[in-house]
Design a protein around this motif. Structure first.
Motif, mmCIF file in Angstrom:
data_model
loop_
_atom_site.group_PDB
_atom_site.id
_atom_site.type_symbol
_atom_site.label_atom_id
_atom_site.label_comp_id
_atom_site.label_asym_id
_atom_site.label_seq_id
_atom_site.Cartn_x
_atom_site.Cartn_y
_atom_site.Cartn_z
ATOM 1 N N VAL A 212 61.736 84.933 55.938
ATOM 2 C CA VAL A 212 61.819 84.796 54.557
ATOM 3 C C VAL A 212 60.782 84.220 53.955
ATOM 4 C CG1 VAL A 212 63.160 84.351 52.267
ATOM 5 C CG2 VAL A 212 64.284 85.374 54.575
ATOM 6 N N VAL A 213 59.802 84.558 53.059
ATOM 7 C CA VAL A 213 58.751 84.181 52.541
ATOM 8 C C VAL A 213 58.882 83.976 50.894
ATOM 9 C CG1 VAL A 213 57.318 84.475 54.194
ATOM 10 C CG2 VAL A 213 57.439 86.276 52.599
ATOM 11 N N PRO A 214 58.479 82.884 50.340
ATOM 12 C CA PRO A 214 58.295 82.958 48.870
ATOM 13 C C PRO A 214 57.276 83.868 48.341
ATOM 14 C CG PRO A 214 57.583 80.751 49.546
ATOM 15 C CD PRO A 214 58.005 81.782 50.815
ATOM 16 N N LEU A 215 57.360 84.450 47.232
ATOM 17 C CA LEU A 215 56.247 85.212 46.640
ATOM 18 C C LEU A 215 55.375 84.248 46.002
ATOM 19 C CD1 LEU A 215 58.367 88.375 44.780
ATOM 20 C CD2 LEU A 215 56.755 88.388 47.087
ATOM 21 N N SER A 216 54.003 84.863 45.966
ATOM 22 C CA SER A 216 53.296 84.051 45.138
ATOM 23 C C SER A 216 53.406 83.959 43.706
ATOM 24 C CB SER A 216 51.772 84.371 45.547
ATOM 25 O OG SER A 216 51.636 85.621 45.029
ATOM 26 N N SER A 217 53.107 83.189 42.998
ATOM 27 C CA SER A 217 53.080 83.268 41.639
ATOM 28 C C SER A 217 52.553 84.416 41.088
ATOM 29 C CB SER A 217 52.352 82.206 40.797
ATOM 30 O OG SER A 217 53.389 80.816 40.828
ATOM 31 N N TYR A 218 51.410 84.829 41.387
ATOM 32 C CA TYR A 218 51.033 86.200 41.068
ATOM 33 C C TYR A 218 51.923 87.349 41.336
ATOM 34 C CZ TYR A 218 46.310 84.234 39.570
ATOM 35 O OH TYR A 218 45.513 83.511 39.031
ATOM 36 N N GLU A 219 52.293 87.284 42.494
ATOM 37 C CA GLU A 219 53.250 88.486 42.909
ATOM 38 C C GLU A 219 54.640 88.387 41.877
ATOM 39 O OE1 GLU A 219 51.863 88.725 47.404
ATOM 40 O OE2 GLU A 219 53.495 87.484 47.053
ATOM 41 N N ILE A 220 54.965 87.140 41.565
ATOM 42 C CA ILE A 220 56.217 87.170 40.818
ATOM 43 C C ILE A 220 55.832 87.527 39.271
ATOM 44 C CG2 ILE A 220 57.803 85.449 39.571
ATOM 45 C CD1 ILE A 220 57.892 83.868 42.115
ATOM 46 N N ALA A 221 54.606 87.075 39.082
ATOM 47 C CA ALA A 221 53.946 87.810 37.544
ATOM 48 C C ALA A 221 54.177 89.101 37.348
ATOM 49 C CB ALA A 221 52.832 87.150 37.405
ATOM 50 N N SER A 222 53.846 89.914 38.549
ATOM 51 C CA SER A 222 53.942 91.429 38.592
ATOM 52 C C SER A 222 55.194 91.752 38.555
ATOM 53 C CB SER A 222 52.994 92.001 39.821
ATOM 54 O OG SER A 222 51.745 91.959 39.330
ATOM 55 N N ARG A 223 56.154 91.122 39.368
ATOM 56 C CA ARG A 223 57.567 91.492 39.376
ATOM 57 C C ARG A 223 58.075 91.355 37.955
ATOM 58 N NH1 ARG A 223 61.273 90.631 44.687
ATOM 59 N NH2 ARG A 223 60.005 91.766 46.200
ATOM 60 N N LEU A 224 57.828 90.307 37.459
ATOM 61 C CA LEU A 224 58.360 90.171 35.974
ATOM 62 C C LEU A 224 57.847 91.266 34.906
ATOM 63 C CD1 LEU A 224 58.054 86.200 35.361
ATOM 64 C CD2 LEU A 224 60.152 87.509 35.764
ATOM 65 N N SER A 225 56.494 91.518 34.943
ATOM 66 C CA SER A 225 56.047 92.065 33.961
ATOM 67 C C SER A 225 56.284 93.678 34.161
ATOM 68 C CB SER A 225 54.525 92.175 34.059
ATOM 69 O OG SER A 225 53.885 92.794 35.091
ATOM 70 N N TYR A 226 56.679 94.025 35.385
ATOM 71 C CA TYR A 226 57.045 95.485 35.706
ATOM 72 C C TYR A 226 58.844 95.598 35.394
ATOM 73 C CZ TYR A 226 52.333 96.931 36.673
ATOM 74 O OH TYR A 226 50.946 97.172 36.409
ATOM 75 N N LEU A 227 59.674 94.672 35.683
ATOM 76 C CA LEU A 227 60.925 94.564 35.413
ATOM 77 C C LEU A 227 61.171 94.338 33.869
ATOM 78 C CD1 LEU A 227 63.778 94.480 36.267
ATOM 79 C CD2 LEU A 227 63.733 92.039 36.332
ATOM 80 N N LEU A 228 60.447 93.626 33.420
ATOM 81 C CA LEU A 228 60.984 93.397 31.967
ATOM 82 C C LEU A 228 60.118 94.256 30.867
ATOM 83 C CD1 LEU A 228 61.225 89.610 32.158
ATOM 84 C CD2 LEU A 228 62.975 90.907 32.395
#
Lengths: 552, 476
Positions: A212-228
């Motif tokens: 299990v790996v933590p996502l990078s901040s950039y990857e989290i940013a994309s997850r956030l923007s496409y989810l929200l």
């Protein structure tokens, strides 16, 4: 990627026949009922089943296969990246393979040569529509082109670009004799790239633990923007990613809150709910013009009505209960007139009105839901009932047997719709399944095929009473408002809603095993009375959202 | 009922024209007049030799698959009489009131098959129209939990025969055609397309008349030099794109890498395709407007007429050798045919709903009329092909057309499927026959025979279980 289409297996809680009540049954390898645990048993544990807590003490995300942008996401992204005139994906691309419910469903995102060619045409269409001098800000020389590449690449690919990547794009520019054409070529390469069309996630492999790996901040940013938002990150989110501020919970919470306050979040929440109940279909529903001469003029308004309602409930801090039970709605003059309500005098503008709480209850009594769940001339208790069973209770009634149709007599004077459909009860071939969902449809019999209130059906008094069975809130009701009152108290309904949200967010089946930790934690949040926004925020901050499972 | 997301073609056409004005962005086209294939005569069958691969001296052949929805009333479908002295059924009669010929008019060019069993569909999870239609050309069993509807997550196993055949024809020709196939369907719905690639992904369908027109004639105004420049430019861009995929792949896990590999395969195919050119005279675009009311909606006849015309033009210019064409969704929910006098109410006029009342004497005449109307569209297409000269004969000489259905009857039965073939495929298929085969002959055998009719050595197609080799006695 052989899936034809479909969605959330977690949503498919198959009925075992129609006689044994509802069973929580992941669609298993062999597809059999498998004798899995009774849904209500799982529910009574409140999601804190033994083993669950320990197993979820460390992040246990489900699979997160690479996703391609949907047409809607693509248009939103193109608009944010290059300006609104670039949002031509829905015009240029062939129709998406119809997803089962949510457009994010990766099972419907196969790639073919024809689609790759359409992406090429799309990129050319976009590049030819931009005004190069305005976009680039200078008009000649390699330094100018390089500055543009350095600005475009990290935004389009939603991460820092390497020196080699930037050099490669500058070389693309240099492959043309003309400055403008070189810039257009760069745009075309960037827009067809995997880093743009897809959302690659790798994570911080140095911090891998048990796969299990933590996502990078950039990857989290994309997850956030496409989810929200259903689009790319904005400058503030990119800045937070650059500061690596999205991997700590405080920094993440701050961005989630900021993004949920943005109008794009409202549109995204509406889009989820429109897909959940299939409300987009109202735009193409037709009704018998003799009975509903004005219907064609108000069906778009019905979609707006439901959208306004969802947005107001969600952004006003409401929860699923409000969504299912609130008597508030939004009408303009033509729609009010169609419903037989006093016109608010606002013309085409929508205004909030309070409807009688003993008649109207939330989304399920909106014209859009009711008119979709009807034939052209008459209401359809089957369609409405099945929609509740499938979408609100996450049960999957089996298909009707092929040779037992035609049981229901056509509409005729002196007969109510309910009386016609009660033929199902007298036919044992039908009653097993219809006995479950027809009564739920009968609850809405006070609403005609166009979604208007009625006291009489074909001149006879409406009987909207029935019994809800097979759930954790079984009981009798008279009318849609009383049925909604039962559903609001149901953990099964709340769990189902959570599963839908996870399917929309994850773009794939909710797997009851692999997603157990995320599912359980969010079900607990829902059962604790979270508002819709709080539930979405909890999802965005869950381990399942911040971590990924690496694969070899 | 799901609502397919469709192209908005008028906008697209405007965009393409805008792009064309700066010499990028459109399919490559030659405006130098129609260059129909003109080969010699094949020794094998005495017909036109395929000009794309003259060294093989193969007959010029083309394939069309089409369907009629929701099965038939068998007594009105199957002929009476023997293999050669048969009389066609009522469904093949013309419909002069609707301006449609009947299949009976083409009797001597037909092979009507009895005994065919859509076994693959009969073994599917729901045993519904979905499986019947989608697996018509795959011959595979839809994978999914038994007794579930499609939302349980079915998986289709491809490829479909049209895609497989088109790939083989390109292999033989040694170069891609300008379009691999033309999948023409009024909507992107599950129940619409017949065409699936090897991974079970639906081939994007062409739903719009103006969209198809653009595919064929969108760039007719470019000069040869402009086209050469465009081709170079596209290669340069695609090189950069492919480099990005290859680079990213090295950092991903196995399954993500495989997804990108599929995209890379598609991009490499595009690289080849952009070197091909469409060689057609562009007809007047104004003659091909988009029917009002949605593709295949209330103006379905207009849609069908225009799509058939463009399909014939595409064949005539050798844009492709393979096409699939469906007119309406089969199965539940939204197929109204008011021009036949049916109501537009679900209970009393929806085609699929009516089909479930098959064997009720009150409803059978309406079902026969509906089938007759759809068969009239096929007869009309055959007529258009016959009216288009090629070599010393007509375009139809090269064609094998297969007309299937999703079910045999509205009760979701699968035996005695209402299948027919039309055209000799360059002289390889003897026609004018009513071929009565043993009952429960798996339809995979027909798929195998079709491949063999195109000179391919295949002895099986689709899943192994329903396979039984080729159809005895079909080919001469």
């Amino acid at each position: 990627m052989a899936s034809v289409r479909q969605l959330a297996a977690g949503l498919v809680l198959a009925l075992v026949g129609c006689y044994d009540g509802l069973r929580h049954d992941a669609v298993g390898d062999d597809g059999s009922d498998g004798g899995s645990a009774d849904e209500s048993d799982a529910g009574s544990d409140g999601g804190s089943d033994s083993g669950g807590v320990d197993a979820c003490a460390t992040p246990a995300p489900g699979p997160s296969p690479i996703r391609r942008l949907t047409q809607r996401e693509l248009d939103n992204t193109l608009a944010d990246l290059l300006g609104p005139e670039s949002a031509i994906a829905s015009v240029m691309l062939p129709g998406d393979v119809q997803p089962r419910i949510y457009d994010t469903d990766i099972a419907s995102h196969g790639i073919t040569e024809e689609l790759a060619y359409a992406y090429l045409e799309l990129a050319e269409g976009v590049s030819s529509s931009v005004d190069v001098p305005t976009l680039v800000g200078c008009s000649e020389g390699e330094a100018c082109a390089r500055a543009f590449v350095e600005s475009l690449c990290p935004r389009a690919w939603r991460r820092p670009c390497t020196a080699a990547e930037l050099d490669g794009l500058v070389a693309i520019w240099a492959s043309s004799d003309a400055f403008d054409d070189g810039i257009r070529r760069v745009i075309e390469v960037v827009l067809q790239s995997a880093d743009f069309l897809y959302r690659p996630e790798i994570g911080d492999l140095a911090e891998a633990s048990d796969g299990v790996v933590p996502l990078s901040s950039y990857e989290i940013a994309s997850r956030l923007s496409y989810l929200l938002w259903g689009s790319m990150p904005d400058d503030a989110l990119f800045a937070a990613a650059e500061a690596d501020a999205l991997r700590d919970t405080a920094g993440l919470a701050e961005q989630v809150q900021r993004m949920l306050d943005d109008p794009r979040a409202g549109a995204q929440i509406v889009w989820f709910h429109e897909q959940w109940l299939g409300l987009v279909a109202i735009e193409s529903v037709a009704k018998d013009p003799a009975q509903f001469p004005e219907f064609a003029n108000v069906r778009a308004a019905m979609r707006t009505e439901a959208a306004r309602f969802v947005e107001a409930v969600a952004l006003g801090g409401g929860d699923l209960g409000d969504l299912l039970a609130s008597p508030t709605t939004y009408v303009n003059d033509p729609l009010a007139s169609f419903y037989g309500l006093p016109a608010p005098g606002s013309g085409d503008d929508f205004v909030e009105v309070e409807l009688p709480a003993d008649r109207h209850a939330g989304l399920l009594t909106k014209g859009a839901f009711l008119a979709i769940g009807a034939n052209q001339e008459s209401s359809s208790p089957v369609r409405r009932g099945v929609a509740i069973v499938r979408q609100v209770l996450c049960s999957s009634p089996p298909p009707p047997p092929p040779d037992v149709m035609g049981t229901i007599p056509p509409p005729s004077p002196g007969t109510t719709t309910r009386a016609r459909f009660e033929a199902h009860e007298s036919d044992p071939a039908c009653s097993g399944c219809h006995g479950l969902f027809d009564p739920l449809g009968f609850a809405f019999e006070h609403f005609d095929a166009g979604g208007r209130w009625r006291d009489l059906d074909n001149g006879l008094p409406v009987d909207a009473s029935g019994t809800l069975v097979g759930t954790d809130v079984d009981g009798s009701f008279d009318g849609a408002a009383e049925l909604a009152g039962l559903l609001v108290g149901s953990d099964k309904v709340g769990d189902c809603y959570v599963d839908h949200l996870l399917a929309f967010a994850g773009g794939r089946l909710v797997d009851p095993f692999e997603d157990a930790c995320t599912q359980t934690s969010l079900r607990d949040v829902q059962r604790d009375g979270a508002s819709i926004v709080e539930l979405v925020a909890a999802l965005a901050q869950s381990d399942g959202f911040r971590f990924r499972r690496s694969e070899p | 009922m799901s609502i397919p997301l469709l192209r908005r073609p008028m906008h697209r056409r405007e965009l393409l024209r805008g792009v064309g004005s700066i010499a990028i962005g459109l399919p490559l086209l030659e405006a130098m007049g129609c260059d129909r294939p003109e080969g010699g005569v094949s020794a094998r069958v005495g017909r036109l030799v395929d000009p794309r691969a003259p060294q093989h001296a193969l007959p010029l052949q083309r394939f069309i698959a089409t369907t009629i929805p929701n099965g038939v009333v068998p007594s009105a479908w199957f002929p009476t009489g023997g293999e050669l002295d048969f009389t066609t059924g009522a469904i093949m009669d013309p419909l002069p009131d609707h301006g449609l010929p009947g299949l009976a008019e083409h009797r001597d060019d037909l092979v009507i098959l009895k005994g065919m069993w859509h076994k693959a569909a009969s073994l599917g999870p729901e045993k519904s129209h979905n499986e019947g239609h989608s697996c018509t050309l795959t011959g595979t069993i839809m994978q999914g939990p038994p007794g579930t509807t499609a939302d349980a997550g079915w998986t289709l196993v491809g490829p479909s025969l049209d895609q497989y055949l088109a790939g083989k024809l390109e292999e033989i020709a040694g170069a891609p055609f300008a379009r691999k196939t033309l999948p023409l369907v009024p909507g992107a719905s599950f129940n619409g397309t017949l065409s699936w690639d090897a991974t079970g992904t639906a081939i994007p369908v062409i739903s719009s008349v103006t969209g198809l027109f653009d595919e064929l004639f969108g760039l007719a105004s470019l000069s040869a030099a402009e086209k050469a420049a465009l081709r170079l430019r596209r290669h340069s861009v695609l090189d950069g794109v492919i480099g990005n995929y290859e680079q990213l792949q090295t950092r991903l896990g196995a399954s993500d890498k495989a997804r990108l590999e599929a995209h890379l395969d598609a991009l490499r195919a595009v690289e080849q395709r952009i070197d091909t050119e469409i060689v057609c005279d562009a007809p007047d675009a104004m003659a091909y407007p988009e029917p009002e009311g949605g593709f295949g909606g209330p103006n379905l006849a207009t849609w069908a007429d225009a799509m058939q015309d463009l399909l014939v033009l595409a064949f005539s210019c050798d844009v492709t050798r393979v096409a699939t064409l469906s007119y309406r969704y089969c199965g539940g929910g939204n197929s109204y045919l008011p021009w036949l006098g049916f109501t537009e109410d679900y209970d009393t006029g929806e085609h699929h709903e009516m089909s479930h009342r098959y064997m009720d004497p009150l409803w059978d005449p309406a079902l026969v009329l509906a089938s007759q109307w759809f068969c009239g569209l096929t007869a009309q297409l055959i007529g258009k092909l016959k009216a288009t000269p090629e070599g010393s004969g007509t375009l139809f000489d090269s064609v094998i057309l297969f007309q299937g259905s999703d079910v045999a009857t509205g009760h979701h039965t699968w035996e005695d499927m209402p299948y027919l073939l039309a055209g000799s495929g360059g002289g390889v298929l003897p026609t004018g026959r009513y071929l009565q085969l043993p009952t429960q002959t798996p339809h995979n055998a027909l798929l195998v025979s079709l491949l063999q009719a195109f000179g391919l050595p295949d002895t099986s197609f689709g899943d192994a279980e329903p396979n039984s080799g080729a159809l005895p006695g079909l080919l001469g």
